[in-house]
Design a protein around this motif. Sequence first.
Motif, short mmCIF file in Angstrom:
data_model
loop_
_atom_site.label_atom_id
_atom_site.label_comp_id
_atom_site.label_asym_id
_atom_site.label_seq_id
_atom_site.Cartn_x
_atom_site.Cartn_y
_atom_site.Cartn_z
N GLY A 44 0.89 -1.24 0.03
CA GLY A 44 -0.09 0.04 -0.01
C GLY A 44 0.93 1.19 0.08
O GLY A 44 0.71 2.32 -0.75
N CYS A 45 2.00 1.39 0.74
CA CYS A 45 2.59 2.53 0.87
C CYS A 45 3.50 2.63 -0.37
O CYS A 45 3.80 3.72 -0.91
CB CYS A 45 3.86 2.48 1.99
SG CYS A 45 2.75 2.81 3.68
N CYS A 46 4.08 1.57 -0.94
CA CYS A 46 4.83 1.70 -2.19
C CYS A 46 3.90 2.18 -3.30
O CYS A 46 4.26 3.00 -4.23
CB CYS A 46 5.36 0.23 -2.55
SG CYS A 46 6.62 -0.08 -1.60
N TRP A 47 2.63 1.69 -3.41
CA TRP A 47 1.57 2.08 -4.49
C TRP A 47 1.60 3.52 -4.36
O TRP A 47 1.32 4.17 -5.19
CB TRP A 47 0.48 1.16 -4.51
CG TRP A 47 -0.86 1.82 -5.31
CD1 TRP A 47 -0.74 1.41 -6.68
CD2 TRP A 47 -1.79 2.70 -4.78
NE1 TRP A 47 -1.85 2.31 -7.20
CE2 TRP A 47 -2.28 2.81 -6.19
CE3 TRP A 47 -2.26 3.20 -3.89
CZ2 TRP A 47 -3.63 3.69 -6.29
CZ3 TRP A 47 -3.38 3.85 -3.96
CH2 TRP A 47 -3.94 4.29 -5.04
N LEU A 48 1.33 3.89 -3.03
CA LEU A 48 0.80 5.36 -2.98
C LEU A 48 2.10 6.33 -3.21
O LEU A 48 1.95 7.41 -3.63
CB LEU A 48 0.39 5.49 -1.45
CG LEU A 48 -0.13 6.96 -1.01
CD1 LEU A 48 -1.46 7.26 -1.65
CD2 LEU A 48 -0.67 7.00 0.66
N PHE A 49 3.25 5.84 -2.74
CA PHE A 49 4.49 6.58 -3.23
C PHE A 49 4.60 6.81 -4.59
O PHE A 49 4.90 7.76 -5.26
CB PHE A 49 5.59 6.21 -2.66
CG PHE A 49 6.85 6.69 -2.88
CD1 PHE A 49 7.24 8.11 -2.21
CD2 PHE A 49 7.79 6.51 -3.89
CE1 PHE A 49 8.23 8.84 -2.59
CE2 PHE A 49 9.09 7.06 -3.93
CZ PHE A 49 9.28 8.30 -3.34
N TRP A 50 4.41 5.50 -5.34
CA TRP A 50 4.35 5.92 -6.87
C TRP A 50 3.33 6.70 -7.42
O TRP A 50 3.63 7.27 -8.24
CB TRP A 50 4.20 4.22 -7.23
CG TRP A 50 4.28 4.30 -8.94
CD1 TRP A 50 5.41 4.27 -9.83
CD2 TRP A 50 3.06 4.28 -9.69
NE1 TRP A 50 4.66 4.46 -10.86
CE2 TRP A 50 3.54 4.36 -10.92
CE3 TRP A 50 1.50 4.33 -9.42
CZ2 TRP A 50 2.66 4.40 -12.11
CZ3 TRP A 50 0.93 4.50 -10.42
CH2 TRP A 50 1.05 4.33 -11.83
N LEU A 51 2.15 6.46 -6.89
CA LEU A 51 0.78 7.25 -7.47
C LEU A 51 1.30 8.75 -7.26
O LEU A 51 1.14 9.88 -8.37
CB LEU A 51 -0.23 7.02 -6.74
CG LEU A 51 -1.46 7.59 -7.26
CD1 LEU A 51 -1.68 7.17 -8.91
CD2 LEU A 51 -2.46 7.28 -6.45
N CYS A 52 1.72 9.08 -5.88
CA CYS A 52 2.17 10.40 -5.82
C CYS A 52 3.32 11.03 -6.84
O CYS A 52 3.32 12.19 -7.47
CB CYS A 52 2.50 10.62 -4.26
SG CYS A 52 1.23 10.34 -3.22
N CYS A 53 4.19 10.15 -7.01
CA CYS A 53 5.24 10.58 -7.81
C CYS A 53 4.77 10.86 -9.20
O CYS A 53 5.22 11.77 -10.13
CB CYS A 53 6.60 9.55 -7.69
SG CYS A 53 7.32 9.72 -6.35
N TYR A 54 4.26 9.77 -9.74
CA TYR A 54 3.37 10.00 -11.26
C TYR A 54 2.49 10.99 -11.19
O TYR A 54 2.64 11.76 -12.17
CB TYR A 54 2.73 8.61 -11.43
CG TYR A 54 2.06 8.52 -12.50
CD1 TYR A 54 2.84 8.10 -13.76
CD2 TYR A 54 0.87 8.59 -12.98
CE1 TYR A 54 2.62 8.08 -15.18
CE2 TYR A 54 0.14 8.14 -14.16
CZ TYR A 54 1.19 8.37 -15.09
OH TYR A 54 0.83 8.28 -16.71
N MET A 55 1.78 11.35 -10.50
CA MET A 55 0.89 12.23 -10.61
C MET A 55 1.52 13.73 -10.48
O MET A 55 1.09 14.70 -10.94
CB MET A 55 -0.51 12.44 -9.52
CG MET A 55 -1.06 11.27 -9.93
SD MET A 55 -2.52 11.04 -9.03
CE MET A 55 -3.45 12.39 -9.66
#
Length: 85
Positions: A44-55
């Motif tokens: 969950g944390c890795c996905w959220l970090f990736w999503l924030c960086c992507y956006m």
Amino acid sequence: MGAAVLPVLFFTGLWAAVGIGGSIITPRGPQQKLTQCILMLTAGCCWLFWLCCYMAQMNPLIGPRLSKKVIQLMAQSWNMPITDG
């Protein structure tokens, strides 16, 4: 310019597989629930970090700093004269 759907779906599926699949294949033992919790929280944390960086790449807060000479060269090469208006 918005987000492409394919990368978001791909990485959501990837981290969902890590979180769900990893928690299913944990070995039995006294620490099984803790290991499952760690795997799900990590995913969950890795996905959220990736999503924030992507956006964050869609609308960057800081743009490039260009000198006047570079701006004039860009305008000249793109056939867009600079007006003083």
